[in-house]
Design a protein around this motif. Structure first.
Motif, PDB file in Angstrom:
ATOM      1  N   PRO A 635       9.700   7.238  16.791  1.00  0.00           N
ATOM      2  CA  PRO A 635      10.161   6.893  15.976  1.00  0.00           C
ATOM      3  C   PRO A 635      11.181   6.168  16.247  1.00  0.00           C
ATOM      4  O   PRO A 635      11.758   4.989  15.989  1.00  0.00           O
ATOM      5  CB  PRO A 635      10.423   8.669  15.012  1.00  0.00           C
ATOM      6  CG  PRO A 635       9.708   9.212  15.541  1.00  0.00           C
ATOM      7  CD  PRO A 635       9.408   9.214  16.612  1.00  0.00           C
ATOM      8  N   GLU A 636      12.390   6.766  17.294  1.00  0.00           N
ATOM      9  CA  GLU A 636      13.181   5.574  17.115  1.00  0.00           C
ATOM     10  C   GLU A 636      12.986   4.334  18.807  1.00  0.00           C
ATOM     11  O   GLU A 636      13.917   3.826  17.725  1.00  0.00           O
ATOM     12  CB  GLU A 636      14.453   6.155  18.967  1.00  0.00           C
ATOM     13  CG  GLU A 636      14.831   7.620  18.552  1.00  0.00           C
ATOM     14  CD  GLU A 636      13.287   9.210  17.762  1.00  0.00           C
ATOM     15  OE1 GLU A 636      12.957   9.021  18.176  1.00  0.00           O
ATOM     16  OE2 GLU A 636      14.069  10.431  17.425  1.00  0.00           O
ATOM     17  N   GLN A 637      12.374   4.386  19.258  1.00  0.00           N
ATOM     18  CA  GLN A 637      11.677   3.033  19.065  1.00  0.00           C
ATOM     19  C   GLN A 637      11.145   1.922  18.282  1.00  0.00           C
ATOM     20  O   GLN A 637      11.621   0.853  18.340  1.00  0.00           O
ATOM     21  CB  GLN A 637      10.602   3.245  20.563  1.00  0.00           C
ATOM     22  CG  GLN A 637      10.934   4.006  22.194  1.00  0.00           C
ATOM     23  CD  GLN A 637       9.952   4.346  22.424  1.00  0.00           C
ATOM     24  OE1 GLN A 637       8.652   3.870  22.134  1.00  0.00           O
ATOM     25  NE2 GLN A 637      10.230   3.842  23.921  1.00  0.00           N
ATOM     26  N   LEU A 638      10.280   2.811  17.390  1.00  0.00           N
ATOM     27  CA  LEU A 638       9.690   2.006  16.136  1.00  0.00           C
ATOM     28  C   LEU A 638      10.823   0.989  15.661  1.00  0.00           C
ATOM     29  O   LEU A 638      10.306   0.001  15.237  1.00  0.00           O
ATOM     30  CB  LEU A 638       8.579   2.660  15.294  1.00  0.00           C
ATOM     31  CG  LEU A 638       7.762   1.737  14.140  1.00  0.00           C
ATOM     32  CD1 LEU A 638       7.555   0.639  15.386  1.00  0.00           C
ATOM     33  CD2 LEU A 638       7.318   2.480  14.065  1.00  0.00           C
ATOM     34  N   TRP A 639      11.694   1.620  15.683  1.00  0.00           N
ATOM     35  CA  TRP A 639      12.976   1.754  14.424  1.00  0.00           C
ATOM     36  C   TRP A 639      13.745   0.674  15.240  1.00  0.00           C
ATOM     37  O   TRP A 639      13.348  -0.748  14.533  1.00  0.00           O
ATOM     38  CB  TRP A 639      14.031   2.909  14.309  1.00  0.00           C
ATOM     39  CG  TRP A 639      15.388   2.388  13.678  1.00  0.00           C
ATOM     40  CD1 TRP A 639      16.320   2.376  14.662  1.00  0.00           C
ATOM     41  CD2 TRP A 639      15.326   2.428  12.426  1.00  0.00           C
ATOM     42  NE1 TRP A 639      17.330   2.400  13.584  1.00  0.00           N
ATOM     43  CE2 TRP A 639      16.909   1.847  12.546  1.00  0.00           C
ATOM     44  CE3 TRP A 639      14.783   1.555  11.206  1.00  0.00           C
ATOM     45  CZ2 TRP A 639      17.684   1.187  11.074  1.00  0.00           C
ATOM     46  CZ3 TRP A 639      16.008   1.578   9.911  1.00  0.00           C
ATOM     47  CH2 TRP A 639      17.244   0.785  10.140  1.00  0.00           C
ATOM     48  N   SER A 640      14.037   0.651  16.182  1.00  0.00           N
ATOM     49  CA  SER A 640      15.084   0.214  17.194  1.00  0.00           C
ATOM     50  C   SER A 640      14.563  -1.572  17.367  1.00  0.00           C
ATOM     51  O   SER A 640      14.769  -2.590  17.710  1.00  0.00           O
ATOM     52  CB  SER A 640      15.885  -0.104  17.837  1.00  0.00           C
ATOM     53  OG  SER A 640      14.590   0.578  19.568  1.00  0.00           O
ATOM     54  N   THR A 641      13.080  -1.345  17.925  1.00  0.00           N
ATOM     55  CA  THR A 641      12.485  -2.899  17.709  1.00  0.00           C
ATOM     56  C   THR A 641      11.911  -3.162  16.226  1.00  0.00           C
ATOM     57  O   THR A 641      12.025  -5.137  16.902  1.00  0.00           O
ATOM     58  CB  THR A 641      11.322  -2.617  18.797  1.00  0.00           C
ATOM     59  OG1 THR A 641      10.323  -1.802  18.226  1.00  0.00           O
ATOM     60  CG2 THR A 641      11.768  -1.682  20.187  1.00  0.00           C
ATOM     61  N   THR A 642      11.656  -2.792  15.752  1.00  0.00           N
ATOM     62  CA  THR A 642      10.569  -3.669  14.485  1.00  0.00           C
ATOM     63  C   THR A 642      11.217  -3.241  13.715  1.00  0.00           C
ATOM     64  O   THR A 642      10.775  -3.813  12.163  1.00  0.00           O
ATOM     65  CB  THR A 642       9.397  -2.466  14.240  1.00  0.00           C
ATOM     66  OG1 THR A 642       8.939  -2.707  16.283  1.00  0.00           O
ATOM     67  CG2 THR A 642       8.295  -4.039  13.779  1.00  0.00           C
ATOM     68  N   MET A 643      11.731  -2.119  13.005  1.00  0.00           N
ATOM     69  CA  MET A 643      12.733  -1.787  11.230  1.00  0.00           C
ATOM     70  C   MET A 643      13.867  -2.372  11.005  1.00  0.00           C
ATOM     71  O   MET A 643      13.726  -2.492  10.089  1.00  0.00           O
ATOM     72  CB  MET A 643      11.655  -0.333  10.967  1.00  0.00           C
ATOM     73  CG  MET A 643      10.741   0.178  11.212  1.00  0.00           C
ATOM     74  SD  MET A 643      10.251   1.768  10.999  1.00  0.00           S
ATOM     75  CE  MET A 643       9.744   1.266   9.560  1.00  0.00           C
TER      76      MET A 643
END
Length: 692
Positions: A635-643
């Motif tokens: 979740p942290e990676q998806l947030w920082s890169t895409t959301m």
């Protein structure tokens, strides 16, 4: 046609000067992005088309030169070069330096004209680094040069010629436009449209540009991955970076990148020269639009009428498809908002259809067909040409001349009644399809009423799998459409719950290109999407009720993800076009790789970026992780890169060309296999990853 009327400097009338064009170019060409850039070419070509409509021009040639400049040549009468009395300058200089100056305001010179009514070529001059005008007239060749709209020479005789015509060469001003890279396919589509709308006019287009970095291109093509080849080159749609930082830049993977077009930089047209000549005019236009579709009758229906100085042409053909494509034009301008000619056409079509089915007892209950029923599967072109068109609407693309409605209505009513009587087999095939459409419409109405009731803002009525946000101001809210439960779980955990909602799809949604609306509305994924958005669909859609002003399609960077993205875009284009045209649809750009060296981590979005980054930091001690799906990111990676709005890049989807968009969706998602196979074979090597 012989030149019976005098056409010289006295015909050129002046309305106002050229002062504000360079200060406020968007007021004159709409924008300074790629759309405004291409509009420059249209304005120059429109002058030649007006000469053709007046009967003095048969051949037009548009060339993108090797240096990126434009050359446009016609064989019309040539712009007058004699003295214009009011300004004591040559008529050529007046036309090229003063707004609203031209022969179009003299009713004896031009009966019909398109473009911006004399604004065009002077605006092109004002917004160009340089412009060269050459006129072949009176046995001589005249030339005048300009820079940034200011004359740099007088009118000079530079040769002799047995022919007449005008040549305009120009280089757009790089300080005005965001890009000066002309897209050949965009120009080709518009000029092909003009060739269809003006039968007998011969237009040649050519792109002479040489790719400067051929070796780099070959390397790029060779490195296309499976994910890259899954990217959809949706001609007719334009994707542009969202300006997240408010300064013309967007941030990707924590690093700023300049705002850029995500259209592949290499045009999809295989050939770089096209000869456009259509003696059949809009009859051939309809055939062209339907070339990938199964038709109900081989030859398009065609009507033509002249009355009170108004010329009306209509061509129409029915297909086995479930959607309709009716395009209207006034003086060659695509009236995307319709107008009186469209109203006249629709009302006459519905009336003629109901008269026929009642007369021949084709419907038992006698309730009749709606306009929507009889237009199912219809492709039609409505083209009117008139002396003084009145345009209305937000974008001035709605025809307002009241007299046009009655002319079109009577033409279609009389013509169709005669056609149906003379072609009973075709009529029965059309009406059997329309009656099935009626049953489907009635079923869809019930389904729509259900979704409308569910679209109320009470949380209890929203889809159970929707993870909604707490913010109630729709302008601040975002809805992420996510593929699968795994990615949906990461997105739900990683999002900002205040303003970001997540709606996961299970598998691929229904391909609406191959089904009617009633069946589409029974699909759980589609029903959930309609309910979550809350604005309805089709002609009943109300964007005031839209619950999220950013609808973000977030799928995996592979072939399946690209397919799901295309299915969702197809649904929006067919059933919610207003959602797209209003700018509410976006595409997320998740990273393809994570590169790690020591404690440093880098996220990149293509094979090309990955290779460049490895070359930059060195490959010693580097580990590379390729993401096969969104679910592989925590979740942290998806947030920082895409959301995360501070670090993400979104592509905004807009309909650049409705006709081209319809064509591409028909090919990619329709029933006909051969056109899709041919399209893939022709363009497979030209697909380039959307590098952001």
């Amino acid at each position: 046609m012989t030149d019976e009327k005098k056409y010289d400097g006295s015909n050129i009338q002046v309305l106002e000067g050229l002062e504000a064009v360079r200060k406020r170019p968007s007021m004159y060409i709409g924008s300074t992005d790629a759309r405004g850039l291409h509009h420059l070419v249209y304005e120059v070509v429109d002058n030649s088309i007006d000469e053709a409509l007046a009967g003095y021009c048969k051949n037009i040639r548009m060339t993108i030169e090797e240096d990126g400049s434009i050359t446009e040549v016609d064989d019309g009468r040539g712009i007058p070069v004699d003295n214009q009395p009011k300004y004591n300058k040559s008529a050529l200089e007046v036309v090229l330096t003063i707004l609203h100056a031209g022969g179009k305001f003299d009713k004896d010179t031009y009966k019909v004209s398109g473009g911006l009514h004399g604004v065009g070529v002077s605006v092109v001059n004002a917004l160009s680094e340089w412009l060269i005008a050459e006129v072949r007239r009176d046995g001589k060749v005249y030339r005048q040069t300009f820079a940034y709209g200011i004359p740099t020479s007088g009118v000079e005789v530079v040769g002799e010629s047995d022919h007449t015509g005008t040549t305009i060469k120009f280089m757009p001003d790089k300080t005005i436009f965001e890009t000066v890279d002309f897209k050949y396919d965009i120009l080709l589509n518009r000029l092909r449209e003009l060739a269809f709308l003006n039968k007998g006019i011969h237009i040649v287009t050519e792109d002479k540009r040489v790719r400067a970095n051929e070796d780099e291109l070959e390397l790029e093509l060779a490195s296309i991955s499976e994910a890259d080849s899954g990217e959809d080159d949706l001609e007719g749609f334009e994707f542009t970076d969202e300006d997240e930082n408010g300064d013309g830049t967007a941030t990707a993977g924590g690093k700023k990148s300049k705002k850029q077009s995500a259209i592949p930089q290499h045009d999809v047209s295989k050939d770089k020269t096209h000869d456009l000549f259509y003696e059949g005019g809009i009859i051939e236009f309809v055939k062209y639009l339907n070339r990938g579709k199964a038709v109900l009758h081989e030859n398009p229906i065609y009507f033509e009428k002249q009355k009170d100085g108004i010329d009306v042409e209509i061509s129409m053909q029915y297909t086995e498809n479930y959607n309709s494509n009716v395009y209207s034009f006034a003086n060659n301008i695509n009236t995307t908002e319709g107008g009186t000619h469209m109203v006249g056409f629709k009302s006459a079509l519905t009336r003629a259809a109901n008269t026929y089915i009642q007369k021949n007892g084709l419907e038992k209950d006698g309730s009749g067909l709606s306009g929507e029923d009889i237009r199912e599967g219809l492709t039609a072109i409505i083209s009117v040409k008139l002396l003084e068109p009145q345009f209305e609407g937000q974008t001035k693309t709605k025809l307002g001349n009241s007299e046009v409605k009655g002319i079109v209505d009577s033409l279609v009513s009389d013509g169709l009644s005669e056609f149906f009587e003379e072609n009973p087999k075709v009529a029965v095939a059309i009406f059997e399809k329309a009656l099935l459409a009626k049953k489907a419409r009635e079923a869809a109405k019930k389904a729509r009423e259900l979704t409308r009731r569910k679209s109320a803002l009470e949380v209890s009525t929203l889809p159970g799998k929707l993870a909604d946000c707490s913010e109630k101001d729709a302008s601040l809210c975002e809805l992420y459409l996510v593929e699968g439960d795994s990615a949906g779980g990461s997105a739900k955990q990683g999002r900002n719950r205040a303003f970001q909602a997540v709606l996961p799809f299970r598998g691929k949604i229904l391909n609406v290109e191959k089904t009617r609306m009633d069946k589409a509305l029974k699909n759980n994924e589609i029903a959930s999407l309609i309910t979550a958005l809350g604005a309805g669909l089709g002609e009943e859609m109300d964007l005031e009720r839209l619950r999220y002003h950013k609808v973000v399609i977030m799928t995996d960077a592979d072939v399946d993800g690209a397919h799901i993205r295309t299915l969702i875009l197809t649904f929006f284009f067919r059933y919610m076009p207003d959602l797209v045209t209003a700018g509410h649809v976006y595409i997320a750009q998740p990273p393809l790789y994570k590169i790690k060296k020591g404690k440093a981590e880098y996220y990149v979005y293509s094979d090309k970026q990955m290779k460049a980054k490895v070359a930059e930091i060195g490959d010693k001690g580097v580990t590379i992780q390729r993401y096969k799906g969104l679910g592989e990111m925590n979740p942290e990676q998806l947030w920082s890169t895409t959301m995360n709005p501070e670090t993400r890049t979104l592509l905004q989807v807009t309909i650049e060309d409705a006709i081209a968009a319809d064509e591409i969706f028909t090919i990619l998602m329709g029933d006909e296999v051969l056109p899709r196979k041919m399209f893939i074979q022709e363009h497979a090597k030209e697909v380039v990853n959307l590098d952001i």
